[in-house]
Design an enzyme around this catalytic site. Structure first.
Site, short mmCIF file in Angstrom:
data_model
loop_
_atom_site.label_atom_id
_atom_site.label_comp_id
_atom_site.label_asym_id
_atom_site.label_seq_id
_atom_site.Cartn_x
_atom_site.Cartn_y
_atom_site.Cartn_z
N LYS A 189 0.87 -1.40 0.09
CA LYS A 189 0.09 0.06 0.03
C LYS A 189 0.87 1.25 -0.02
O LYS A 189 0.55 2.32 -0.41
CB LYS A 189 -0.97 0.05 1.11
CG LYS A 189 -0.26 -0.05 2.49
CD LYS A 189 -0.14 1.21 3.24
CE LYS A 189 0.56 1.01 4.48
NZ LYS A 189 0.97 2.31 5.27
N THR A 246 -3.60 5.79 3.99
CA THR A 246 -2.19 6.04 3.58
C THR A 246 -2.20 7.14 2.14
O THR A 246 -1.53 7.98 1.95
CB THR A 246 -1.38 4.81 3.42
OG1 THR A 246 -1.38 4.28 4.26
CG2 THR A 246 0.06 5.21 2.79
#
Length: 336
Positions: A189, A246
């Protein structure tokens, strides 16, 4: 109450020390840097990396790795992922048979493609291991804001023990047996977050961000499943949850570095300006290698890698993603 050694006094190690103090554990935090230890022992605050989070008076900081490890029920390994192997190697002589190490960093080792728990098990074979990850910014955990995370272990008993150690009224801990899938999702990610930041730096909008997040989790899932992870993991907190936070937050050092790259700075200049380890830069190398190893198509990862390593212009990378061969979105088919 447990005796806990926090190995790493960066923002995440400090935030988790603060979080664990809510359960009245006996806490020792280790740093290799004497100035960090002096700062924490004097002010009970990591003023450089997590200002505003005040640690209890009974938290002790030390540069003595043996002191942080000996006699502890749990060791939390919170150094940045590029330093996991070297730190684990330094820890090995102090760790006793069956001592539990919880890995809380996010990354895949370049070249070996090992997860962080695999590295720990290789360097410290006498230890038990677990992993803790999810959509968790240190800045928010350090303020006591409600957060959900996942404790993973091959042993259900160990996962539940970690759950009990960490869980508070504002820190909800789930459990999972998919240690591999959790760590792949957590590492990859960061690469997609770099892409999201680059898009922001280029001035693109919410449509672009939504496309990157959605196609990013599809890419992570394909690669993670091919490597042995479980599909359910990538639709949970350590997959799509971690990816959303994120890609969307300015707390994310990966997104911030990406923004700077999109604005025209080099990757090296961007990392220096962020002033913290940008783990997505390291994970991009490993992710590219994983895609090749498992023969999985990874267009976003490939373009991020090309920007970081081959000097590809970010605008050309976006054009490359948009002008790829036509695809269907999923494996659904029309009935004849």
């Amino acid at each position: 109450m447990a005796k806990i050694g926090m190995i790493g006094a960066g923002s995440w190690g400090t935030a988790l020390t603060y979080e664990l103090s809510g359960n009245l554990h006996d806490l020792t935090i280790w740093s290799i840097a004497q100035d960090e230890v002096d700062m924490i022992n004097t002010f009970h605050e990591q003023r450089v990396k997590l200002p505003g989070t005040i640690l209890p008076q009974n938290v002790r900081a030390t540069t003595d790795l043996g002191e942080a490890i000996r006699g502890k029920d749990v060791l939390v390994l919170a150094v940045p992922s590029p330093f996991t192997r070297s730190t684990a190697r330094s820890m090995a002589s102090f760790v006793t048979e069956g001592q539990l190490i919880v890995s809380v960093a996010k990354g895949i080792e370049e070249n070996t493609l090992k997860t962080l728990t695999e590295i720990i098990e290789e360097e410290i074979p006498q230890a038990k291991t677990a992993v803790l990850c999810g959509p968790t910014h240190a800045e928010e955990v350090g303020k006591g804001l409600p957060t959900a995370i996942v404790a993973g272990s091959a042993s259900e008993k160990t996962a539940r023990y970690v759950q009990d150690i960490f869980m508070t009224r504002v820190f909800r801990v789930y459990t999972s047996p998919d240690v591999l899938g959790m760590q792949i999702g957590a590492a990859l990610k960061n690469v997609v977050a770099l892409a999201a930041g680059i898009a922001d730096g280029l001035g693109y909008g919410d449509n672009t961000k939504a496309a990157l997040i959605t196609r990013g989790i599809a890419e992570i899932s394909r690669l993670g499943i091919a490597a042995g992870g479980r599909a359910e993991t990538f639709s949970g907190l350590t997959g799509i949850g971690d990816l959303i936070v994120t890609c969307a937050s300015m707390h994310s050092r990966n997104r911030r570095a990406g923004i700077l790259i999109g604005q025209g700075k080099t990757p090296d200049e961007s990392m220096k300006e962020v002033q913290q380890v940008v783990e997505g830069v390291y994970s991009a190398h490993a992710a590219k290698q994983m895609g090749e190893k498992y023969r999985v198509e990874t267009p976003i990862i490939d373009e991020v890698y090309a920007i970081l390593e081959e000097g590809r212009d970010p605008r050309d990378a976006v054009a490359g993603l948009m002008l790829r061969d036509k695809k269907t979105e999923n494996n659904l088919s029309w009935e004849s």
